[in-house]
Design a protein around this motif. Sequence first.
Motif, short mmCIF file in Angstrom:
data_model
loop_
_atom_site.label_atom_id
_atom_site.label_comp_id
_atom_site.label_asym_id
_atom_site.label_seq_id
_atom_site.Cartn_x
_atom_site.Cartn_y
_atom_site.Cartn_z
N LYS A 75 0.81 -1.08 0.11
CA LYS A 75 0.06 0.03 0.09
C LYS A 75 0.93 1.34 0.06
O LYS A 75 1.99 1.27 0.51
N TYR A 76 0.34 2.40 -0.54
CA TYR A 76 1.24 3.63 -0.65
C TYR A 76 0.46 4.56 -0.19
O TYR A 76 -0.81 4.92 0.21
N HIS A 77 1.31 5.29 0.80
CA HIS A 77 0.69 6.51 1.73
C HIS A 77 2.09 7.33 1.60
O HIS A 77 2.92 7.15 1.19
N PHE A 78 1.53 8.82 1.71
CA PHE A 78 2.68 9.82 1.54
C PHE A 78 2.81 10.71 2.71
O PHE A 78 1.76 10.99 3.56
N ILE A 79 4.25 11.23 2.79
CA ILE A 79 4.82 12.15 3.88
C ILE A 79 4.91 13.36 3.30
O ILE A 79 5.59 13.46 2.16
N GLN B 234 -4.75 7.64 -8.33
CA GLN B 234 -4.06 6.50 -8.55
C GLN B 234 -3.90 5.56 -7.00
O GLN B 234 -4.20 4.21 -7.48
N PHE B 235 -4.33 6.20 -5.99
CA PHE B 235 -4.27 5.24 -4.84
C PHE B 235 -5.47 5.84 -4.05
O PHE B 235 -5.18 6.75 -3.15
N PRO B 236 -6.75 5.38 -4.18
CA PRO B 236 -7.87 5.95 -3.51
C PRO B 236 -7.80 5.58 -2.10
O PRO B 236 -8.52 6.41 -1.43
N GLU B 237 -7.20 4.80 -1.81
CA GLU B 237 -7.04 4.18 -0.24
C GLU B 237 -5.81 5.08 0.56
O GLU B 237 -5.54 4.98 1.52
N ALA B 238 -5.13 5.69 -0.30
CA ALA B 238 -3.76 6.37 0.30
C ALA B 238 -4.19 7.51 1.10
O ALA B 238 -5.31 8.28 1.08
N ARG B 239 -3.22 7.71 2.00
CA ARG B 239 -3.49 8.83 3.10
C ARG B 239 -2.33 9.76 3.01
O ARG B 239 -1.14 9.07 2.58
N LYS C 230 -10.09 15.45 3.61
CA LYS C 230 -10.62 14.08 4.40
C LYS C 230 -9.04 13.03 4.52
O LYS C 230 -9.02 12.17 5.70
N ALA C 231 -8.44 12.92 3.38
CA ALA C 231 -7.66 11.95 3.33
C ALA C 231 -6.07 12.65 3.97
O ALA C 231 -4.88 11.99 3.70
N LEU C 232 -6.01 13.90 4.29
CA LEU C 232 -5.04 14.62 4.89
C LEU C 232 -4.87 14.35 6.37
O LEU C 232 -5.80 14.90 7.15
N LEU C 233 -3.91 14.20 6.93
CA LEU C 233 -3.63 14.37 8.44
C LEU C 233 -2.46 15.23 8.77
O LEU C 233 -1.30 15.22 8.35
N ILE C 234 -2.88 16.26 9.49
CA ILE C 234 -1.70 17.22 9.87
C ILE C 234 -1.28 17.07 11.33
O ILE C 234 -2.04 16.60 12.10
N PHE D 184 -5.25 6.30 11.45
CA PHE D 184 -5.66 7.08 10.58
C PHE D 184 -5.14 6.35 9.17
O PHE D 184 -6.22 6.23 8.23
N ILE D 185 -4.19 5.47 8.90
CA ILE D 185 -3.92 4.92 7.77
C ILE D 185 -4.50 3.31 7.86
O ILE D 185 -4.44 2.62 6.76
N GLY D 186 -5.15 3.07 8.85
CA GLY D 186 -5.93 1.71 8.89
C GLY D 186 -4.86 0.70 9.09
O GLY D 186 -5.33 -0.44 8.77
N GLU D 187 -3.82 0.67 9.92
CA GLU D 187 -2.86 -0.23 10.28
C GLU D 187 -2.93 -0.51 11.92
O GLU D 187 -3.32 0.30 12.53
#
Length: 281
Positions: free
Chosen positions: A3-7, A100-105, A175-179, A199-202
Amino acid sequence: MPKYHFITGLPRSGSTLLAAILRQNPRFHAGMTSPVGALFGSMLQQFAAGSEFGPVVTREQRRRLMRGLFESYYADQADKAVVFDTNRAWAARMPALMDQFPEARLIACVRNVAWVMDSLERRYRANPYELTRLFNDDNERSTVYSRVETLAQRNRLVGFPWSALKEAFYGEHAKALLIVDYDLLVNAPQKVLPLIYRFIGEEAYAGHDFDNVQYEAPEFDATLGMHGLHTVRPKVGLEERRTILPPDLFEQYAALSFWKNTAASGANVIAAQPAQPKDSQ
């Protein structure tokens, strides 16, 4: 495939620290700024309107090419469950990332902008025999005022990610953004990390060691002429100090923390709450 998430977020606000903590989890891959964001932008230019190849590359081909960029770059991380890619440009690319990644955060590290400027100014002064690439000429680097004003421009080190994050904060994908506020991350990482996992569902990871965090990138910092920019201290904690910025400059940039007002945003925010007044009875 992972899975891809972004910082993303502001410089000197904890993104490298957060990546160093997350990579302690053996299921995760995380690091400092990668070239994927820049490659993403360069590829777009090759088939954008007006380009030589724009008319012959379909939308679906563009999507596949972009997805293939991630898969190729992180092919050696295929054994990881989650990959975090770090780049300050991602906040300005949320429509493409969500397609590209609908479940990404997207996790954005922030900090009082005055302290961001203070931290960068300290790194500049710690390298007095170097002409850092952060400034183009002597006019930009001449005084603390010119240096801070240069960095704050909308296409420079602080001004660009600040503008990009503000766009994402009030945008349709908020809503996909966490500060994540830097002060809270360094003061209470044991409280912040479980919230990030949620938040990332892990599932939360119990093996994080906040007294033994390892990360540095001396070669990258050397190319910028700003040694120590991506060195993380082993023990997570806030270093109390007085600012070296003139009071008027500090006050000017301390007023730029837009994420403190969430009324018009759907973004998620992890930040210290102001103390509530006690009832007087």
